[in-house]
Design an enzyme around this catalytic site. Structure first.
Site, PDB file in Angstrom:
ATOM      1  N   LYS A 105       0.940  -1.001  -0.014  1.00 49.45           N
ATOM      2  CA  LYS A 105       0.019   0.038  -0.205  1.00 49.45           C
ATOM      3  C   LYS A 105       0.766   1.315  -0.089  1.00 49.45           C
ATOM      4  CE  LYS A 105      -3.751  -0.518   0.470  1.00 49.45           C
ATOM      5  NZ  LYS A 105      -5.066  -0.456  -0.531  1.00 49.45           N
ATOM      6  N   GLY A 219     -19.716   6.249  -2.021  1.00 48.64           N
ATOM      7  CA  GLY A 219     -18.990   6.524  -3.209  1.00 48.64           C
ATOM      8  C   GLY A 219     -18.904   5.430  -4.254  1.00 48.64           C
TER       9      GLY A 219
END
Length: 415
Positions: A105, A219
């Site tokens: 990440k 979203g």
């Protein structure tokens, strides 16, 4: 950002599952920590002529099963512990779906809403220049995440290719279709969530078409799931965005809500399709299936006793604290963990890299069929592990994925 340390919570989840496996002390300790992490300072020329220095991170948690894979987040309150936790979760997510990838990440501390288009491009390119030596289809493959877009991935890929002087479309996934992106990627996490919900129906006897859904987050993931549920005649009774939440026991008009959300710059405030409630009230509203699809640590020991849902499907990363998990176990609430429930995104990212490597691109039907097959197999394996060992689905998912990564480490002679 929650005051809770996300990486500490991630390690607690690991320890609970690892204690049930026959791991050597050295291998267990090795898997509790990232293999590599990088910190950058990125000086960027701003539109007003000044130079601003941004901080960036990249964590490669474990690469025993293949090259590192994980998104890049742009967030004003990004921290290295958040990035570590997300790289940790990505490692087990790839393993539980049996992808030949490790976990990674990245993040940049910034508020993208304050940046111009040119400043965003400079920042994206600067990040790639800082980490380019560690990227590559056989090393580390980034993707979009919070506040990053296909356009940002396009700039990132272009910068990498400019540095190498060669075409490498597979070095970045989540790209626009015109430069090697995959069909089906945009709503892959939502579609994967639908596959998991169907398997909950098949194996746990929760009739999803009769269930009432509450979705926190509207979203790409939460809104995408709401749209898919609407198409399947699912009964969504509660939705929320960062600014507002609404409940309607008769069912939210999802197309109307999506239109309102898009016309109001990703805000739900002012929507007239239900009773306005708080995000906290949504988590404990009257429903059968609760879908946290926004941020981490929203389900805690404070609200867990009041959750009314029978099943929780985690489309957000890390929405449930270990204390809340214990409450849910005691109350018989089934939690389908994030590393399984939201694995659709990384799975289709993997498909994109495969298509880039072969320079041959699939239809959306191919993508969805293969995604469904992989997630169905993963859910069934986790459910079987849960039954055989008498553990909840999160522990079972970790046991399965940790065992796979630990075996790869053993075969390599790492620990």
């Amino acid at each position: 950002m929650s005051a809770l340390n996300p990486f500490t919570i991630a390690q607690q989840q690991f320890d609970e599952a690892a204690a049930r496996l026959d791991l050597t002390p050295a291998r267990r300790e090795f898997l509790r920590w990232p293999m590599r992490e990088y910190h950058f300072t990125l000086p960027i020329l701003m539109e007003n002529g000044s130079t601003r220095v941004f901080r960036g991170f990249r964590v490669q948690y474990n690469t025993a099963r293949g090259p590192a894979k994980g998104g890049i987040r742009w967030h004003a309150r990004e921290t290295i512990d958040t990035v570590r936790a997300l790289a940790f979760w990505m490692t087990w997510k790839c393993a539980v779906v049996d992808l030949p990838l490790g976990g990674a990440k990245g993040g940049i501390v910034c508020n993208p809403r304050e940046l111009s288009v040119n400043e965003k491009e400079r920042l994206a390119r600067a990040y790639v220049r800082a980490i380019a030596g560690e990227l590559g289809v056989h090393r580390d493959i980034p993707a979009p995440d919070v506040n990053t877009t296909p356009q940002i991935m396009a700039w990132s890929m272009d910068e990498y290719e400019a540095l190498l002087g060669e075409s490498h479309p597979g070095v970045i996934t989540g790209k626009p279709l015109a430069i090697g992106g995959s069909v089906g990627r945009e709503n892959a996490t939502s579609f994967g969530g639908m596959c998991i919900i169907r398997e909950v129906d098949n194996l746990l006897g929760v009739r999803f078409e009769r269930a009432r859904y509450a979705i926190q987050g509207f979203g790409n993931v939460g809104g995408g799931l709401a749209a898919l549920l609407h198409e399947a005649d699912g009964h969504v009774v509660a939705i929320s965005a960062e600014d507002a939440a609404y409940y309607n026991d008769r069912g939210i008009d999802i197309p109307k809500a999506i239109q309102h959300y898009e016309q109001n710059h990703h805000h739900l405030s002012g929507f007239d399709g239900g009773e306005e409630i708080t995000n906290e009230e949504l988590l404990t509203c009257d429903c059968e299936i609760l879908v946290p699809a926004a941020i981490e640590h929203v389900l805690t020991n404070r609200n867990a006793p009041n959750v009314q849902a029978k099943v929780i499907v985690e489309l957000a990363n890390g929405p449930t604290t270990p204390e809340a998990d214990r409450v849910f176990q005691e109350r018989g609430i089934v939690v389908i963990p994030d590393i399984l429930a939201n694995a659709g995104g990384v799975t289709v990212s993997y498909f994109e890299a495969v298509q880039n490597a072969y320079n041959y691109y699939w239809t959306v039907e191919n993508v969805r069929t293969e995604l469904d097959r992989r997630l169905t197999a993963a859910f069934q394996n986790v459910h079987r592990m849960s039954r055989e060992h008498g553990v909840d689905h999160r522990t079972a998912a970790y046991m399965l994925s940790i065992a796979r990564v630990a075996k790869a480490c053993e075969l390599r002679g790492w620990a």
